[in-house]
Design a protein around this motif. Structure first.
Motif, PDB file in Angstrom:
ATOM      1  N   SER A 134      -0.349   6.752   8.172  1.00 31.52           N
ATOM      2  CA  SER A 134      -0.390   8.204   8.052  1.00 31.52           C
ATOM      3  C   SER A 134      -1.447   8.855   8.924  1.00 31.52           C
ATOM      4  O   SER A 134      -1.443  10.064   9.086  1.00 31.52           O
ATOM      5  CB  SER A 134      -0.592   8.605   6.591  1.00 31.52           C
ATOM      6  N   GLY A 135      -2.341   8.114   9.477  1.00 29.77           N
ATOM      7  CA  GLY A 135      -3.370   8.695  10.341  1.00 29.77           C
ATOM      8  C   GLY A 135      -4.325   7.639  10.834  1.00 29.77           C
ATOM      9  O   GLY A 135      -4.104   6.443  10.655  1.00 29.77           O
ATOM     10  N   ASP A 136      -5.382   8.106  11.471  1.00 23.82           N
ATOM     11  CA  ASP A 136      -6.407   7.182  11.934  1.00 23.82           C
ATOM     12  C   ASP A 136      -7.168   6.672  10.712  1.00 23.82           C
ATOM     13  O   ASP A 136      -6.930   7.091   9.586  1.00 23.82           O
ATOM     14  CB  ASP A 136      -7.354   7.893  12.908  1.00 23.82           C
TER      15      ASP A 136
ATOM     16  N   PHE B 153     -15.365   4.141   4.522  1.00 25.85           N
ATOM     17  CA  PHE B 153     -15.791   2.839   5.035  1.00 25.85           C
ATOM     18  C   PHE B 153     -15.059   2.453   6.322  1.00 25.85           C
ATOM     19  O   PHE B 153     -15.482   1.547   7.033  1.00 25.85           O
ATOM     20  CB  PHE B 153     -15.625   1.740   3.975  1.00 25.85           C
ATOM     21  N   GLU B 154     -13.950   3.138   6.638  1.00 31.08           N
ATOM     22  CA  GLU B 154     -13.164   2.824   7.833  1.00 31.08           C
ATOM     23  C   GLU B 154     -13.663   3.529   9.086  1.00 31.08           C
ATOM     24  O   GLU B 154     -13.194   3.242  10.187  1.00 31.08           O
ATOM     25  CB  GLU B 154     -11.693   3.224   7.617  1.00 31.08           C
ATOM     26  N   LYS B 155     -14.594   4.431   8.963  1.00 32.66           N
ATOM     27  CA  LYS B 155     -15.058   5.235  10.097  1.00 32.66           C
ATOM     28  C   LYS B 155     -15.422   4.412  11.331  1.00 32.66           C
ATOM     29  O   LYS B 155     -15.119   4.829  12.442  1.00 32.66           O
ATOM     30  CB  LYS B 155     -16.196   6.142   9.677  1.00 32.66           C
ATOM     31  N   PRO B 156     -16.041   3.215  11.217  1.00 32.32           N
ATOM     32  CA  PRO B 156     -16.350   2.443  12.431  1.00 32.32           C
ATOM     33  C   PRO B 156     -15.108   2.054  13.244  1.00 32.32           C
ATOM     34  O   PRO B 156     -15.206   1.782  14.433  1.00 32.32           O
ATOM     35  CB  PRO B 156     -17.050   1.188  11.902  1.00 32.32           C
ATOM     36  N   LEU B 157     -13.941   2.032  12.615  1.00 33.51           N
ATOM     37  CA  LEU B 157     -12.718   1.624  13.307  1.00 33.51           C
ATOM     38  C   LEU B 157     -12.012   2.784  14.012  1.00 33.51           C
ATOM     39  O   LEU B 157     -11.038   2.556  14.734  1.00 33.51           O
ATOM     40  CB  LEU B 157     -11.746   0.969  12.325  1.00 33.51           C
ATOM     41  N   GLY B 158     -12.479   3.996  13.800  1.00 32.77           N
ATOM     42  CA  GLY B 158     -11.849   5.160  14.422  1.00 32.77           C
ATOM     43  C   GLY B 158     -11.738   4.979  15.931  1.00 32.77           C
ATOM     44  O   GLY B 158     -12.692   4.601  16.596  1.00 32.77           O
ATOM     45  N   GLY B 159     -10.566   5.218  16.461  1.00 27.19           N
ATOM     46  CA  GLY B 159     -10.341   5.089  17.901  1.00 27.19           C
ATOM     47  C   GLY B 159     -10.081   3.672  18.383  1.00 27.19           C
ATOM     48  O   GLY B 159      -9.865   3.449  19.565  1.00 27.19           O
ATOM     49  N   GLN B 160     -10.138   2.695  17.501  1.00 30.61           N
ATOM     50  CA  GLN B 160      -9.865   1.309  17.868  1.00 30.61           C
ATOM     51  C   GLN B 160      -8.368   1.054  17.801  1.00 30.61           C
ATOM     52  O   GLN B 160      -7.638   1.788  17.168  1.00 30.61           O
ATOM     53  CB  GLN B 160     -10.601   0.348  16.935  1.00 30.61           C
ATOM     54  N   GLY B 161      -7.922   0.005  18.424  1.00 30.81           N
ATOM     55  CA  GLY B 161      -6.519  -0.371  18.344  1.00 30.81           C
ATOM     56  C   GLY B 161      -5.799  -0.182  19.660  1.00 30.81           C
ATOM     57  O   GLY B 161      -6.381   0.257  20.650  1.00 30.81           O
TER      58      GLY B 161
ATOM     59  N   TRP C 143       4.370   1.730  16.220  1.00 31.46           N
ATOM     60  CA  TRP C 143       4.273   0.986  14.981  1.00 31.46           C
ATOM     61  C   TRP C 143       5.641   0.758  14.356  1.00 31.46           C
ATOM     62  O   TRP C 143       6.504   1.627  14.365  1.00 31.46           O
ATOM     63  CB  TRP C 143       3.388   1.712  13.977  1.00 31.46           C
ATOM     64  N   ILE C 144       5.809  -0.435  13.807  1.00 35.99           N
ATOM     65  CA  ILE C 144       6.964  -0.777  12.982  1.00 35.99           C
ATOM     66  C   ILE C 144       6.421  -1.376  11.691  1.00 35.99           C
ATOM     67  O   ILE C 144       5.282  -1.856  11.643  1.00 35.99           O
ATOM     68  CB  ILE C 144       7.935  -1.762  13.693  1.00 35.99           C
ATOM     69  N   ARG C 145       7.244  -1.310  10.662  1.00 37.93           N
ATOM     70  CA  ARG C 145       6.776  -1.775   9.355  1.00 37.93           C
ATOM     71  C   ARG C 145       7.936  -2.409   8.596  1.00 37.93           C
ATOM     72  O   ARG C 145       9.068  -1.951   8.692  1.00 37.93           O
ATOM     73  CB  ARG C 145       6.252  -0.581   8.573  1.00 37.93           C
ATOM     74  N   SER C 146       7.646  -3.453   7.874  1.00 35.64           N
ATOM     75  CA  SER C 146       8.625  -4.071   6.995  1.00 35.64           C
ATOM     76  C   SER C 146       8.121  -3.942   5.567  1.00 35.64           C
ATOM     77  O   SER C 146       7.090  -4.533   5.219  1.00 35.64           O
ATOM     78  CB  SER C 146       8.824  -5.551   7.331  1.00 35.64           C
ATOM     79  N   HIS C 147       8.824  -3.192   4.763  1.00 36.98           N
ATOM     80  CA  HIS C 147       8.410  -3.044   3.364  1.00 36.98           C
ATOM     81  C   HIS C 147       8.559  -4.363   2.608  1.00 36.98           C
ATOM     82  O   HIS C 147       7.951  -4.554   1.562  1.00 36.98           O
ATOM     83  CB  HIS C 147       9.195  -1.908   2.698  1.00 36.98           C
ATOM     84  N   GLU C 148       9.346  -5.289   3.167  1.00 37.81           N
ATOM     85  CA  GLU C 148       9.473  -6.624   2.572  1.00 37.81           C
ATOM     86  C   GLU C 148       8.148  -7.392   2.665  1.00 37.81           C
ATOM     87  O   GLU C 148       7.860  -8.235   1.819  1.00 37.81           O
ATOM     88  CB  GLU C 148      10.554  -7.431   3.307  1.00 37.81           C
ATOM     89  N   LEU C 149       7.368  -7.110   3.701  1.00 37.61           N
ATOM     90  CA  LEU C 149       6.110  -7.824   3.897  1.00 37.61           C
ATOM     91  C   LEU C 149       4.949  -7.179   3.142  1.00 37.61           C
ATOM     92  O   LEU C 149       3.932  -7.831   2.920  1.00 37.61           O
ATOM     93  CB  LEU C 149       5.773  -7.905   5.385  1.00 37.61           C
ATOM     94  N   ASP C 150       5.093  -5.899   2.805  1.00 35.62           N
ATOM     95  CA  ASP C 150       4.047  -5.232   2.031  1.00 35.62           C
ATOM     96  C   ASP C 150       4.053  -5.788   0.618  1.00 35.62           C
ATOM     97  O   ASP C 150       5.089  -6.224   0.117  1.00 35.62           O
ATOM     98  CB  ASP C 150       4.291  -3.726   1.983  1.00 35.62           C
ATOM     99  N   ARG C 151       2.901  -5.782   0.005  1.00 34.41           N
ATOM    100  CA  ARG C 151       2.799  -6.241  -1.380  1.00 34.41           C
ATOM    101  C   ARG C 151       2.295  -5.095  -2.229  1.00 34.41           C
ATOM    102  O   ARG C 151       1.417  -4.345  -1.810  1.00 34.41           O
ATOM    103  CB  ARG C 151       1.811  -7.408  -1.489  1.00 34.41           C
ATOM    104  N   ASP C 152       2.832  -4.973  -3.393  1.00 36.04           N
ATOM    105  CA  ASP C 152       2.353  -3.983  -4.348  1.00 36.04           C
ATOM    106  C   ASP C 152       2.562  -4.577  -5.730  1.00 36.04           C
ATOM    107  O   ASP C 152       3.686  -4.698  -6.192  1.00 36.04           O
ATOM    108  CB  ASP C 152       3.113  -2.668  -4.201  1.00 36.04           C
TER     109      ASP C 152
END
Length: 158
Positions: A101-103, A108-116, A122-131
């Protein structure tokens, strides 16, 4: 007189070793940034991803600047998959075009801003997500760079 000579030699030898120590320290130091680069904890949290080649990730329990301890562990970051692993995953699971949904926006994630990767697709498989009970995992993959972006709450079932 002999004692002064020995002290002078000791100081001279120490000063001669200082540049070598500094250079070695620069080579072995973590890269700039306030993140982890070790892949073993991620491989344990996401065994389906297999061995990872590199990573940048943070934890909600690192440097808790909110003043309140968090009862939950959240890890978030980016990792590079081994060559061929994403092709294997896309052949075995259904994927859709969907990005995060965003950066990295949590405190706690602020150090990763702009990384990647640049301009990720992006692609996503809901089969691989766990909940499930006590935890959840979301994974997004960029085909062009073999990068996985992840966010997991209580990834070890804690």
């Amino acid at each position: 007189m002999e004692r002064r000579k020995l002290i002078g030699i000791g100081i001279g030898a120490g000063l001669a070793l200082l540049p070598a120590w500094w250079a070695l320290n620069q080579v072995t130091s973590e890269p700039e940034g306030d993140w982890h680069t070790d892949t073993a904890p991620l491989e344990r949290a996401f065994p389906l991803l297999g061995p990872l080649t590199d990573a940048k990730w943070v934890s909600s329990r690192d440097g808790d600047d909110r003043g309140l301890p968090s009862p939950e562990l959240v890890i978030s970051g980016l990792a590079r998959l081994a060559p061929g692993k994403l092709a294997e995953l896309t052949a075995a699971h259904t994927f859709v075009s969907e990005g995060p949904s965003g950066d990295f926006s949590s405190w706690f994630e602020k150090p990763l801003g702009g990384q990647g990767p640049q301009d990720p697709q992006w692609i996503r498989s809901h089969e691989l997500d766990r909940d499930g009970t006590g935890g959840s995992t979301s994974l997004w993959f960029d085909r062009r760079s073999d990068t996985v972006r992840f966010r997991a709450r209580n990834p070890y079932g804690q």
